[in-house]
Scaffold this active site. Structure first.
Site, PDB file in Angstrom:
ATOM      1  N   SER A  40       0.791  -1.233   0.000  1.00  0.00           N
ATOM      2  CA  SER A  40       0.000   0.000   0.000  1.00  0.00           C
ATOM      3  C   SER A  40       0.820   1.278   0.000  1.00  0.00           C
ATOM      4  CB  SER A  40      -0.975   0.018   1.178  1.00  0.00           C
ATOM      5  OG  SER A  40      -0.286   0.175   2.385  1.00  0.00           O
ATOM      6  N   LYS A  84       0.293   4.480   6.766  1.00  0.00           N
ATOM      7  CA  LYS A  84      -0.358   5.296   5.727  1.00  0.00           C
ATOM      8  C   LYS A  84       0.124   6.736   5.824  1.00  0.00           C
ATOM      9  CE  LYS A  84      -3.157   1.864   4.716  1.00  0.00           C
ATOM     10  NZ  LYS A  84      -2.914   1.035   3.570  1.00  0.00           N
TER      11      LYS A  84
END
EC number: 3.4.21.-
Length: 168
Positions: A40, A84
């Site tokens: 990710s 993230k």
């Protein structure tokens, strides 16, 4: 003889407890080493990269700019941590649609929350799927990439360019 062995054993146990407490405080309040996995955050962070996540920012509520990379508890699975990039802070208007969506949708980040997205937008489960993340789930701010050695140093800016510009 027995007294001497018992005294040394208790001394060793005492030092072990002291150093254990110091290590616990260091990892809980200063920072920790994190081994990242998953696609990710590619290309910024790839699987098996090791980063240093400092926790002082979280304790002093200093995650205050978009673009910071954070380690947070997953809103979907509290036993898992996620890595993230902060795209928006409370009050920011963020784009909630994917990169290939024809119609763009927007949402305001509510008070006490942040908007998190992976750098690899096509292969990331992030705030676009589970919504804004409560600030309390943030564990720390990634400030340094340690491994592999050829990419040691501070982390670069978002390759996606989706960071919200603040108008303070």
């Amino acid at each position: 003889m027995f007294r001497r062995a018992l005294g040394r054993t208790l001394g060793l146990v005492g030092y072990t407890v002291q150093y254990g407490c110091i290590a616990h405080c260091a990892f809980e309040y200063i920072g920790e080493f994190v081994s990242c996995s998953g696609p990710s955050m590619e290309p910024t962070i790839t699987s098996h990269d090791v980063v240093f996540s400092e926790r002082m920012s979280r304790h002093f509520y200093r995650i205050e700019k978009s673009g910071d990379i954070v380690i947070a508890k997953s809103p979907l699975d509290p036993h898992m941590n996620i890595c993230k990039r902060v795209i928006g802070l409370e009050g920011d208007k963020v784009c909630t649609s994917g990169p290939s969506d024809f119609f763009k949708t927007h949402q305001y980040v509510p008070k006490g929350h942040v908007w998190l997205e992976g750098d690899n937008l096509r292969n990331s489960s992030d705030s676009r799927s589970y919504g804004p993340v409560p600030y309390a789930l943030i564990r720390g701010r990634v400030c340094l990439k340690l491994w592999p050695p050829h990419s040691f140093g501070a982390l670069n800016q978002s390759p996606t360019g989706r960071i919200v510009k603040r108008s303070d």
